[in-house]
Scaffold this motif. Structure first.
Motif, PDB file in Angstrom:
ATOM      1  N   PRO A  24      66.837  44.005 -41.192  1.00  0.00           N
ATOM      2  CA  PRO A  24      65.839  43.605 -42.193  1.00  0.00           C
ATOM      3  C   PRO A  24      65.864  42.117 -42.524  1.00  0.00           C
ATOM      4  O   PRO A  24      64.830  41.546 -42.857  1.00  0.00           O
ATOM      5  CB  PRO A  24      66.205  44.453 -43.413  1.00  0.00           C
ATOM      6  N   VAL A  25      67.028  41.488 -42.436  1.00  0.00           N
ATOM      7  CA  VAL A  25      67.115  40.050 -42.720  1.00  0.00           C
ATOM      8  C   VAL A  25      66.319  39.260 -41.683  1.00  0.00           C
ATOM      9  O   VAL A  25      65.585  38.318 -42.017  1.00  0.00           O
ATOM     10  CB  VAL A  25      68.591  39.592 -42.751  1.00  0.00           C
ATOM     11  N   THR A  26      66.464  39.645 -40.413  1.00  0.00           N
ATOM     12  CA  THR A  26      65.715  38.981 -39.341  1.00  0.00           C
ATOM     13  C   THR A  26      64.214  39.161 -39.527  1.00  0.00           C
ATOM     14  O   THR A  26      63.433  38.205 -39.403  1.00  0.00           O
ATOM     15  CB  THR A  26      66.125  39.552 -37.972  1.00  0.00           C
ATOM     16  N   VAL A  27      63.795  40.385 -39.845  1.00  0.00           N
ATOM     17  CA  VAL A  27      62.374  40.676 -40.042  1.00  0.00           C
ATOM     18  C   VAL A  27      61.830  39.902 -41.236  1.00  0.00           C
ATOM     19  O   VAL A  27      60.728  39.339 -41.186  1.00  0.00           O
ATOM     20  CB  VAL A  27      62.153  42.188 -40.236  1.00  0.00           C
ATOM     21  N   SER A  28      62.606  39.842 -42.310  1.00  0.00           N
ATOM     22  CA  SER A  28      62.179  39.101 -43.498  1.00  0.00           C
ATOM     23  C   SER A  28      62.009  37.619 -43.187  1.00  0.00           C
ATOM     24  O   SER A  28      61.049  36.980 -43.637  1.00  0.00           O
ATOM     25  CB  SER A  28      63.193  39.286 -44.626  1.00  0.00           C
ATOM     26  N   ALA A  29      62.930  37.060 -42.404  1.00  0.00           N
ATOM     27  CA  ALA A  29      62.856  35.637 -42.054  1.00  0.00           C
ATOM     28  C   ALA A  29      61.649  35.342 -41.175  1.00  0.00           C
ATOM     29  O   ALA A  29      60.977  34.320 -41.336  1.00  0.00           O
ATOM     30  CB  ALA A  29      64.140  35.214 -41.348  1.00  0.00           C
ATOM     31  N   LEU A  30      61.348  36.230 -40.230  1.00  0.00           N
ATOM     32  CA  LEU A  30      60.233  36.002 -39.311  1.00  0.00           C
ATOM     33  C   LEU A  30      58.876  36.196 -39.975  1.00  0.00           C
ATOM     34  O   LEU A  30      57.898  35.527 -39.630  1.00  0.00           O
ATOM     35  CB  LEU A  30      60.348  36.942 -38.100  1.00  0.00           C
ATOM     36  N   THR A  31      58.806  37.124 -40.934  1.00  0.00           N
ATOM     37  CA  THR A  31      57.513  37.449 -41.563  1.00  0.00           C
ATOM     38  C   THR A  31      57.309  36.772 -42.908  1.00  0.00           C
ATOM     39  O   THR A  31      56.207  36.815 -43.459  1.00  0.00           O
ATOM     40  CB  THR A  31      57.407  38.969 -41.772  1.00  0.00           C
ATOM     41  N   ASN A  32      58.356  36.162 -43.439  1.00  0.00           N
ATOM     42  CA  ASN A  32      58.311  35.562 -44.778  1.00  0.00           C
ATOM     43  C   ASN A  32      57.953  36.607 -45.841  1.00  0.00           C
ATOM     44  O   ASN A  32      57.320  36.302 -46.848  1.00  0.00           O
ATOM     45  CB  ASN A  32      57.306  34.415 -44.836  1.00  0.00           C
ATOM     46  N   ALA A  33      58.359  37.845 -45.596  1.00  0.00           N
ATOM     47  CA  ALA A  33      58.123  38.939 -46.541  1.00  0.00           C
ATOM     48  C   ALA A  33      59.417  39.235 -47.287  1.00  0.00           C
ATOM     49  O   ALA A  33      60.510  38.911 -46.815  1.00  0.00           O
ATOM     50  CB  ALA A  33      57.658  40.184 -45.792  1.00  0.00           C
ATOM     51  N   PRO A  34      59.331  39.847 -48.457  1.00  0.00           N
ATOM     52  CA  PRO A  34      60.545  40.203 -49.207  1.00  0.00           C
ATOM     53  C   PRO A  34      61.457  41.106 -48.388  1.00  0.00           C
ATOM     54  O   PRO A  34      60.990  41.925 -47.592  1.00  0.00           O
ATOM     55  CB  PRO A  34      59.984  40.943 -50.438  1.00  0.00           C
ATOM     56  N   LEU A  35      62.741  40.950 -48.597  1.00  0.00           N
ATOM     57  CA  LEU A  35      63.727  41.746 -47.868  1.00  0.00           C
ATOM     58  C   LEU A  35      63.554  43.219 -48.214  1.00  0.00           C
ATOM     59  O   LEU A  35      63.426  43.597 -49.377  1.00  0.00           O
ATOM     60  CB  LEU A  35      65.140  41.281 -48.238  1.00  0.00           C
ATOM     61  N   LEU A  36      63.565  44.069 -47.200  1.00  0.00           N
ATOM     62  CA  LEU A  36      63.412  45.505 -47.403  1.00  0.00           C
ATOM     63  C   LEU A  36      64.512  46.226 -46.649  1.00  0.00           C
ATOM     64  O   LEU A  36      64.587  46.143 -45.419  1.00  0.00           O
ATOM     65  CB  LEU A  36      62.041  45.980 -46.910  1.00  0.00           C
ATOM     66  N   ASN A  37      65.376  46.910 -47.368  1.00  0.00           N
ATOM     67  CA  ASN A  37      66.426  47.694 -46.738  1.00  0.00           C
ATOM     68  C   ASN A  37      65.958  49.140 -46.630  1.00  0.00           C
ATOM     69  O   ASN A  37      65.658  49.790 -47.626  1.00  0.00           O
ATOM     70  CB  ASN A  37      67.718  47.640 -47.568  1.00  0.00           C
ATOM     71  N   HIS A  38      65.893  49.641 -45.424  1.00  0.00           N
ATOM     72  CA  HIS A  38      65.457  51.016 -45.204  1.00  0.00           C
ATOM     73  C   HIS A  38      66.588  51.972 -45.601  1.00  0.00           C
ATOM     74  O   HIS A  38      67.678  51.931 -45.029  1.00  0.00           O
ATOM     75  CB  HIS A  38      65.082  51.228 -43.740  1.00  0.00           C
ATOM     76  N   GLN A  39      66.306  52.817 -46.561  1.00  0.00           N
ATOM     77  CA  GLN A  39      67.328  53.750 -47.026  1.00  0.00           C
ATOM     78  C   GLN A  39      67.630  54.813 -45.974  1.00  0.00           C
ATOM     79  O   GLN A  39      68.748  55.282 -45.848  1.00  0.00           O
ATOM     80  CB  GLN A  39      66.858  54.417 -48.331  1.00  0.00           C
ATOM     81  N   GLU A  40      66.620  55.183 -45.208  1.00  0.00           N
ATOM     82  CA  GLU A  40      66.803  56.236 -44.205  1.00  0.00           C
ATOM     83  C   GLU A  40      65.964  55.918 -42.978  1.00  0.00           C
ATOM     84  O   GLU A  40      64.755  55.716 -43.066  1.00  0.00           O
ATOM     85  CB  GLU A  40      66.383  57.589 -44.783  1.00  0.00           C
ATOM     86  N   ILE A  41      66.620  55.865 -41.828  1.00  0.00           N
ATOM     87  CA  ILE A  41      65.924  55.597 -40.584  1.00  0.00           C
ATOM     88  C   ILE A  41      65.342  56.902 -40.057  1.00  0.00           C
ATOM     89  O   ILE A  41      66.040  57.914 -39.989  1.00  0.00           O
ATOM     90  CB  ILE A  41      66.879  54.980 -39.542  1.00  0.00           C
ATOM     91  N   PRO A  42      64.052  56.934 -39.716  1.00  0.00           N
ATOM     92  CA  PRO A  42      63.434  58.164 -39.212  1.00  0.00           C
ATOM     93  C   PRO A  42      64.194  58.758 -38.036  1.00  0.00           C
ATOM     94  O   PRO A  42      64.785  58.027 -37.227  1.00  0.00           O
ATOM     95  CB  PRO A  42      62.033  57.704 -38.797  1.00  0.00           C
ATOM     96  N   VAL A  43      64.163  60.073 -37.930  1.00  0.00           N
ATOM     97  CA  VAL A  43      64.913  60.779 -36.884  1.00  0.00           C
ATOM     98  C   VAL A  43      64.476  60.338 -35.494  1.00  0.00           C
ATOM     99  O   VAL A  43      65.311  60.112 -34.609  1.00  0.00           O
ATOM    100  CB  VAL A  43      64.722  62.307 -37.033  1.00  0.00           C
TER     101      VAL A  43
END
Length: 392
Positions: free
Chosen positions: A34-53
């Motif tokens: 999520p840190v990498t995605v946040s840096a690339l998109t300039n969007a707020p950091l989002l931690n996924h609580q549960e990764i889809p099966v």
């Protein structure tokens, strides 16, 4: 060869490589980094609580230490190394350079424009400020300048184009060796590796005393190992075309891969050296496809992916992350979001392929068919013929 003149297994591998990179970014990086995605998109950091099966199931190969992204990039590099000697044998240097420029730059400019639009959308939706300067954006529009000027990587993928361009320049400089099918071309990766090794040794010293030289050394070291890896594609082409025996091919391949691995393990990026395994798997997969090409014959799916592989590679990353991030924020189900983003990326890539990439390639062929650019290479000979002999 296929009906289009392409080597079928290599074209199929290009499609597989594109699919591998898509899987890496949409089914792995987006969920686990999520840190990498946040840096690339300039969007707020989002931690996924549960990764889809279904995402977890696709990530099973990570337990084998296989990185889908590195595997896909490795295949792209090997395919380039394999087909570039064919282009050099068929074309003159001017033809080769113009063809490569028209293949890379127009599609990348349009693709990077889409990346910028996605970033603007992210800034608007999440109400955040624009994060790049005008100079950083302008520099990024021309692959090959960013690393030389030590500017930030905006789209996360331009580094591979920078490696490709350097490889093309090296091949053009030694075109005579390629046209002769000389195995002397494999002195080039050895020379590059030796310079890279020396640069890595002196790098810490200049990090403290000369920042400018430190940056220039890093600019050389980073792509150097991948250029050495791309020469493995050249080795395999030489074997495929009968220019080298199996024994020589095996020895040169082992030598090139050993240099590539050593440069990574002992270089400034040794903390990511586990990715060498994924490049080794890409090499193994490529060899398998070359030995058993009937398993990689042309089909509609891989042909389509291969045809749009370059625009897909250029536009899928940041734009896909931004749309995924917004859909997640809107509460759209992960499976629906991923499906929508994959379809979006495929469709936009197809449009760019039809409207930009194909016309650019037709322009390159038209220029040389009409003898517009060969005059450049013929000019010295014309001068020689028209110059009167010196007086006796």
């Amino acid at each position: 060869m296929g009906g289009s003149g392409k080597i079928e297994f290599a074209n199929t591998l290009r499609g597989i490589a594109a699919l591998s990179v898509i899987v890496a970014h949409y089914f792995d990086v987006y969920w686990t980094s999520p840190v990498t995605v946040s840096a690339l998109t300039n969007a707020p950091l989002l931690n996924h609580q549960e990764i889809p099966v279904f995402v977890s199931a696709i990530q099973l190969f990570k337990y084998l230490n296989l990185n889908y992204g590195a595997f896909g990039v490795g295949l792209f590099f090997l395919v380039s190394g394999f087909v570039i000697p064919i282009s050099l044998e068929r074309k003159g240097v001017a033809d080769f350079i113009v063809n490569r420029v028209l293949r890379i730059f127009p599609t990348y400019v349009v693709g990077f424009g889409i990346t910028l639009l996605a970033l603007l959308l992210s800034c608007y939706y999440f109400d955040v400020s624009w994060m790049y300067s005008r100079d950083e954006v302008l520099i990024h529009f021309i692959p090959g300048l960013r690393d030389l000027l030590w500017s930030r990587n905006i789209d996360g993928i331009v580094w591979t184009l920078e490696v490709e361009l350097k490889f093309y320049i090296i091949c053009a400089l030694f075109v005579t060796l390629f046209k002769r099918g000389s195995i002397s071309v494999f002195v080039i990766p050895v020379f590059i590796a030796l310079i890279g090794a020396y640069a890595s040794i002196v790098l810490p010293e200049y990090g403290e005393s000369n920042a400018w030289l430190y940056i220039k050394l890093l600019t050389f070291i980073y792509p150097a190992k991948f250029i050495v890896f791309m020469f493995l594609g050249v080795v395999l082409y030489y074997y495929h075309s009968g220019k080298m025996s199996l024994l020589k091919t095996s020895l040169v391949s082992i030598g090139c891969f050993s240099l590539f691995a050593a440069m990574w393990v002992h270089g400034p990026e040794k903390n990511t050296a586990t990715l060498v395994y994924s490049y080794a798997m890409a090499l193994t997969f490529f060899v398998f496809a070359m030995v058993w090409p009937t398993c990689f014959q042309s089909n509609r799916i891989t042909d389509f992916l291969a045809s749009i592989s370059y625009p897909l590679y250029v536009i899928h990353g940041v734009a896909g992350y931004v749309v995924l991030r917004i859909l997640f924020d809107l509460g759209v189900a992960p499976l629906v979001s991923l499906f929508a983003v994959v379809v979006m990326a495929l469709y936009i890539s197809w449009v760019i392929h039809i409207c930009v990439e194909n016309p650019s390639q037709r322009l390159a062929k038209c220029l040389f068919r009409k003898k517009v650019l060969p005059l450049v290479s013929e000019f010295p000979q014309q001068i020689k013929q028209q110059t009167p002999p010196p007086p006796r």
